[in-house]
Design a protein around this motif. Structure first.
Motif, PDB file in Angstrom:
ATOM      1  N   ARG A 379     -68.691 -38.676 -53.656  1.00  8.23           N
ATOM      2  CA  ARG A 379     -68.211 -37.747 -54.687  1.00  8.23           C
ATOM      3  C   ARG A 379     -66.686 -37.814 -54.782  1.00  8.23           C
ATOM      4  N   PRO A 380     -66.167 -37.473 -55.938  1.00  7.82           N
ATOM      5  CA  PRO A 380     -64.715 -37.554 -56.128  1.00  7.82           C
ATOM      6  C   PRO A 380     -63.908 -36.813 -55.055  1.00  7.82           C
ATOM      7  N   VAL A 381     -64.403 -35.698 -54.516  1.00  5.44           N
ATOM      8  CA  VAL A 381     -63.605 -34.970 -53.503  1.00  5.44           C
ATOM      9  C   VAL A 381     -63.280 -35.823 -52.278  1.00  5.44           C
ATOM     10  N   ILE A 382     -64.092 -36.814 -52.038  1.00  2.35           N
ATOM     11  CA  ILE A 382     -63.874 -37.591 -50.811  1.00  2.35           C
ATOM     12  C   ILE A 382     -62.994 -38.810 -51.072  1.00  2.35           C
ATOM     13  N   LEU A 383     -62.643 -39.037 -52.330  1.00  2.00           N
ATOM     14  CA  LEU A 383     -61.972 -40.291 -52.701  1.00  2.00           C
ATOM     15  C   LEU A 383     -60.713 -40.563 -51.880  1.00  2.00           C
ATOM     16  N   GLU A 384     -59.833 -39.561 -51.775  1.00  2.00           N
ATOM     17  CA  GLU A 384     -58.566 -39.837 -51.084  1.00  2.00           C
ATOM     18  C   GLU A 384     -58.737 -40.106 -49.596  1.00  2.00           C
ATOM     19  N   PRO A 385     -59.433 -39.215 -48.849  1.00  2.00           N
ATOM     20  CA  PRO A 385     -59.627 -39.537 -47.427  1.00  2.00           C
ATOM     21  C   PRO A 385     -60.354 -40.867 -47.232  1.00  2.00           C
ATOM     22  N   PHE A 386     -61.278 -41.149 -48.121  1.00  2.00           N
ATOM     23  CA  PHE A 386     -62.062 -42.393 -48.042  1.00  2.00           C
ATOM     24  C   PHE A 386     -61.131 -43.602 -48.195  1.00  2.00           C
ATOM     25  N   ARG A 387     -60.227 -43.479 -49.158  1.00  2.00           N
ATOM     26  CA  ARG A 387     -59.296 -44.576 -49.427  1.00  2.00           C
ATOM     27  C   ARG A 387     -58.329 -44.774 -48.239  1.00  2.00           C
ATOM     28  N   VAL A 388     -57.878 -43.642 -47.680  1.00  2.00           N
ATOM     29  CA  VAL A 388     -56.968 -43.731 -46.534  1.00  2.00           C
ATOM     30  C   VAL A 388     -57.676 -44.412 -45.359  1.00  2.00           C
ATOM     31  N   ALA A 389     -58.916 -43.971 -45.125  1.00  2.00           N
ATOM     32  CA  ALA A 389     -59.671 -44.577 -44.022  1.00  2.00           C
ATOM     33  C   ALA A 389     -59.835 -46.073 -44.262  1.00  2.00           C
ATOM     34  N   ARG A 390     -60.152 -46.437 -45.491  1.00  2.00           N
ATOM     35  CA  ARG A 390     -60.352 -47.859 -45.831  1.00  2.00           C
ATOM     36  C   ARG A 390     -59.079 -48.669 -45.543  1.00  2.00           C
ATOM     37  N   ASN A 391     -57.923 -48.104 -45.935  1.00  2.00           N
ATOM     38  CA  ASN A 391     -56.686 -48.859 -45.750  1.00  2.00           C
ATOM     39  C   ASN A 391     -56.316 -48.981 -44.278  1.00  2.00           C
ATOM     40  N   ARG A 392     -56.600 -47.917 -43.523  1.00  2.00           N
ATOM     41  CA  ARG A 392     -56.281 -48.009 -42.096  1.00  2.00           C
ATOM     42  C   ARG A 392     -57.234 -48.966 -41.378  1.00  2.00           C
ATOM     43  N   LEU A 393     -58.473 -48.978 -41.834  1.00  2.00           N
ATOM     44  CA  LEU A 393     -59.430 -49.935 -41.245  1.00  2.00           C
ATOM     45  C   LEU A 393     -58.988 -51.374 -41.555  1.00  2.00           C
ATOM     46  N   ALA A 394     -58.408 -51.543 -42.739  1.00  2.00           N
ATOM     47  CA  ALA A 394     -57.958 -52.883 -43.143  1.00  2.00           C
ATOM     48  C   ALA A 394     -56.822 -53.362 -42.231  1.00  2.00           C
ATOM     49  N   GLU A 395     -56.047 -52.394 -41.721  1.00  2.00           N
ATOM     50  CA  GLU A 395     -54.901 -52.778 -40.884  1.00  2.00           C
ATOM     51  C   GLU A 395     -55.285 -53.103 -39.436  1.00  2.00           C
ATOM     52  N   LEU A 396     -56.492 -52.749 -39.059  1.00  2.00           N
ATOM     53  CA  LEU A 396     -56.873 -52.960 -37.655  1.00  2.00           C
ATOM     54  C   LEU A 396     -56.864 -54.446 -37.304  1.00  2.00           C
ATOM     55  N   GLU A 397     -56.154 -54.746 -36.218  1.00  2.00           N
ATOM     56  CA  GLU A 397     -56.128 -56.143 -35.805  1.00  2.00           C
ATOM     57  C   GLU A 397     -57.267 -56.465 -34.861  1.00  2.00           C
ATOM     58  N   HIS A 398     -57.672 -55.435 -34.121  1.00  2.00           N
ATOM     59  CA  HIS A 398     -58.822 -55.630 -33.242  1.00  2.00           C
ATOM     60  C   HIS A 398     -59.963 -54.729 -33.728  1.00  2.00           C
ATOM     61  N   TRP A 399     -61.056 -55.326 -34.120  1.00  2.00           N
ATOM     62  CA  TRP A 399     -62.193 -54.572 -34.673  1.00  2.00           C
ATOM     63  C   TRP A 399     -63.066 -54.080 -33.506  1.00  2.00           C
ATOM     64  N   GLY A 400     -62.696 -52.891 -32.990  1.00  2.00           N
ATOM     65  CA  GLY A 400     -63.448 -52.361 -31.849  1.00  2.00           C
ATOM     66  C   GLY A 400     -63.892 -50.940 -32.141  1.00  2.00           C
ATOM     67  N   GLN A 401     -64.901 -50.506 -31.405  1.00  2.00           N
ATOM     68  CA  GLN A 401     -65.473 -49.183 -31.687  1.00  2.00           C
ATOM     69  C   GLN A 401     -64.462 -48.051 -31.517  1.00  2.00           C
ATOM     70  N   THR A 402     -63.640 -48.128 -30.476  1.00  2.00           N
ATOM     71  CA  THR A 402     -62.684 -47.045 -30.230  1.00  2.00           C
ATOM     72  C   THR A 402     -61.665 -46.974 -31.367  1.00  2.00           C
ATOM     73  N   ALA A 403     -61.139 -48.128 -31.743  1.00  2.00           N
ATOM     74  CA  ALA A 403     -60.141 -48.161 -32.814  1.00  2.00           C
ATOM     75  C   ALA A 403     -60.742 -47.639 -34.123  1.00  2.00           C
ATOM     76  N   ILE A 404     -61.961 -48.035 -34.402  1.00  2.00           N
ATOM     77  CA  ILE A 404     -62.633 -47.594 -35.637  1.00  2.00           C
ATOM     78  C   ILE A 404     -62.788 -46.072 -35.611  1.00  2.00           C
ATOM     79  N   HIS A 405     -63.213 -45.589 -34.472  1.00  2.00           N
ATOM     80  CA  HIS A 405     -63.406 -44.153 -34.333  1.00  2.00           C
ATOM     81  C   HIS A 405     -62.091 -43.406 -34.565  1.00  2.00           C
ATOM     82  N   GLU A 406     -61.019 -43.922 -33.978  1.00  2.00           N
ATOM     83  CA  GLU A 406     -59.704 -43.255 -34.118  1.00  2.00           C
ATOM     84  C   GLU A 406     -59.249 -43.232 -35.570  1.00  2.00           C
ATOM     85  N   VAL A 407     -59.469 -44.308 -36.274  1.00  2.00           N
ATOM     86  CA  VAL A 407     -59.058 -44.370 -37.683  1.00  2.00           C
ATOM     87  C   VAL A 407     -59.789 -43.297 -38.503  1.00  2.00           C
ATOM     88  N   ILE A 408     -61.089 -43.221 -38.332  1.00  2.00           N
ATOM     89  CA  ILE A 408     -61.852 -42.269 -39.154  1.00  2.00           C
ATOM     90  C   ILE A 408     -61.479 -40.843 -38.767  1.00  2.00           C
TER      91      ILE A 408
END
Ligand code: GLU
Length: 470
Positions: A379-408
């Protein structure tokens, strides 16, 4: 030395009831550091097939019911059976019977009319002259009086009167040995100490014991197992669902779960339900087998399967999952290691088949997002946090569970919403539906590239929805 044998006739599929018999024989041998012999009883040449033999061998191997001797085939041992027949003829322990079918039919009718027991009356016992034109059968000279006492480990003492047993045919007119005779020669030659088998064979036992005594040995100890029933109380058969062990393998049941389920069909140890293979070996005793028949319960089998999925190590579960992924058309090269999938999905999967199907989005893109989930969570209400999470996930150099969890977590915190409010839309976007392992595990399994691509697609959907409603 304890020696048991599993002696299936390859005239059909490997039935669950036979597997339970094999299991009890195997457990009894293993518990006593004895030996377990596999013998294929293929005397019925018309109904025995190579395919059925293969199914037996494959089923036993899959279940890990390893044998110390065999497989031996009765069809390879006919010379040996004939040798014993000749010896018995020479010793007078067996004799030629020249009765024709018409004569035997007449005898039976008379006995039935007189209301008596129908049995061969031994009229050729003392015959010395052949009958021209008739190929004789060979009959065993059964004791005429006295009794045969079976001290059955399951049934207790069962007594048979010899006068009820007639002189069994041990060789057909063409010289080929009959079933009960082959069994006793094998049990004798193979030095079987314990015969554990279905109780449909109990009536054969006194005849077999008499024949073994004619060979000059004391018979083995017998244990006759009660039947397995279907939910309606009749003998478990195809009508009740799958009875072929192969079908369970294909449906994604673990061998450990099958054995655990089958061991409990007729045996218990207190109220314990879950047994590892080693515990079964340690605790099983054929003396503790119930006398009464037990019923097959598919729900309980499914439950046990889940318990064993949870208890199996990730590498082992991953190894067993591989063929199911392949059958679902999924290639581990296109996604996560099956071992990781096993860890991620084991809490939810009822079977390996189910697990492979649930993990499809880890290996393959889906066509559409589940409509209801999209409507509720993208839904539109989630658009901004969703986009921020997406961009931070894109920056992750190591794709690990802890890092993913911290980003979200950090993206949710920045917008002052709880983790689930953001996690669920991400889950829907990345898996196409509302159910998956914990979100960090899910994204980790799906991989960075796929996660970002699917999130971008979802952002497009949310934006379209926002502009449509403004
Ligand atoms: N071949 C028999 C069967 O499949 C088993 C005989 C036995 O265990 O003595 O029923």
């Amino acid at each position: 030395m304890i020696r048991t044998r599993f002696a299936p006739s390859p005239t059909g599929v490997l039935h669950l009831g036979s597997v339970r018999t094999a299991l009890y024989c195997w457990l009894y041998a293993r518990h006593h550091n004895g030996q377990f012999v596999l013998r294929i009883e293929d005397t019925d040449k018309e109904r025995s097939t190579r395919e059925n033999v293969d199914a037996i061998l494959e089923g036993m191997t899959w279940l890990g019911l390893d044998w110390d001797e065999g497989p031996s085939y009765q069809s390879d041992r006919e010379d040996r059976y004939r040798e014993v027949i000749d010896q018995w003829l020479a010793e007078g322990k067996a004799y030629h019977c020249y009765c024709t079918k018409a004569e035997l039919d007449e005898l039976r009718e008379k006995q039935m009319a007189a209301g008596g027991h129908v049995r061969y009356d031994g009229r050729c016992r003392d015959r010395t002259e052949p009958r021209p034109g008739v190929d004789p059968v060979v009959r065993f000279r059964n004791p005429v009086d006295g009794e045969v006492v079976v001290e059955d480990l399951v049934r207790g003492q069962v007594v048979f009167q010899n006068e009820q047993l007639d002189d069994l045919v041990i060789a057909r007119p063409d010289g080929s040995p009959t079933y009960n005779f082959s069994v006793i020669v094998d049990d004798y030659d193979m030095k079987i100490s314990h015969v554990i088998r279905g109780d449909d064979h109990l009536n054969n036992t006194p005849r077999q014991m008499n024949m073994l005594r004619a060979l000059g040995v004391e018979p083995p100890v017998y244990a006759h197992l009660p039947m397995i029933l279907g939910p309606d109380g009749s003998k478990l058969s195809k009508r009740h669902g799958a009875v072929d062990i192969r079908e369970y393998q294909e449906q994604g049941y673990l061998p450990e779960a099958m054995l655990n389920y089958l061991v409990r069909l007729g045996w218990s140890h207190g109220d314990q339900e879950i047994f590892s293979r080693d515990e079964m070996i340690e605790l099983f005793d054929v003396k503790d087998v119930n006398q009464s028949a037990s019923s097959f319960n598919p729900e309980k089998l499914l439950w046990l399967n889940q318990q064993h999925i949870l208890a199996t190590s990730a590498p082992e579960l991953g190894r067993q999952l591989q063929p199911f992924l392949a059958r679902a058309g999924l290639d581990p090269a296109d996604g996560p290691d099956p071992e990781h999938v096993a860890t991620g999905f084991h809490e939810r999967a009822e079977t390996l088949l189910h697990m492979a199907a649930s993990a499809r989005y880890c290996y393959e893109d889906f066509d559409v997002i589940d409509e209801k989930s999209a409507k509720k969570h993208l839904r539109p209400v989630i658009l901004e946090p969703f986009r921020v999470a997406r961009n931070r996930l894109a920056e992750l150099e190591h794709w690990g569970q802890t890092a993913i969890h911290e980003v979200i977590e950090s993206a949710a915190a920045d917008f002052d919403i709880n983790l689930g409010k953001l996690g669920q839309p991400i889950r829907v976007a990345v898996t196409g539906g509302p159910v998956s392992p914990p979100i960090d595990v899910t994204l980790w399994l799906v991989g960075q590239e796929r996660t970002l691509r699917r999130m971008d697609h979802a952002i497009g959907l949310i934006e379209a929805r926002a502009s449509a409603s403004s």
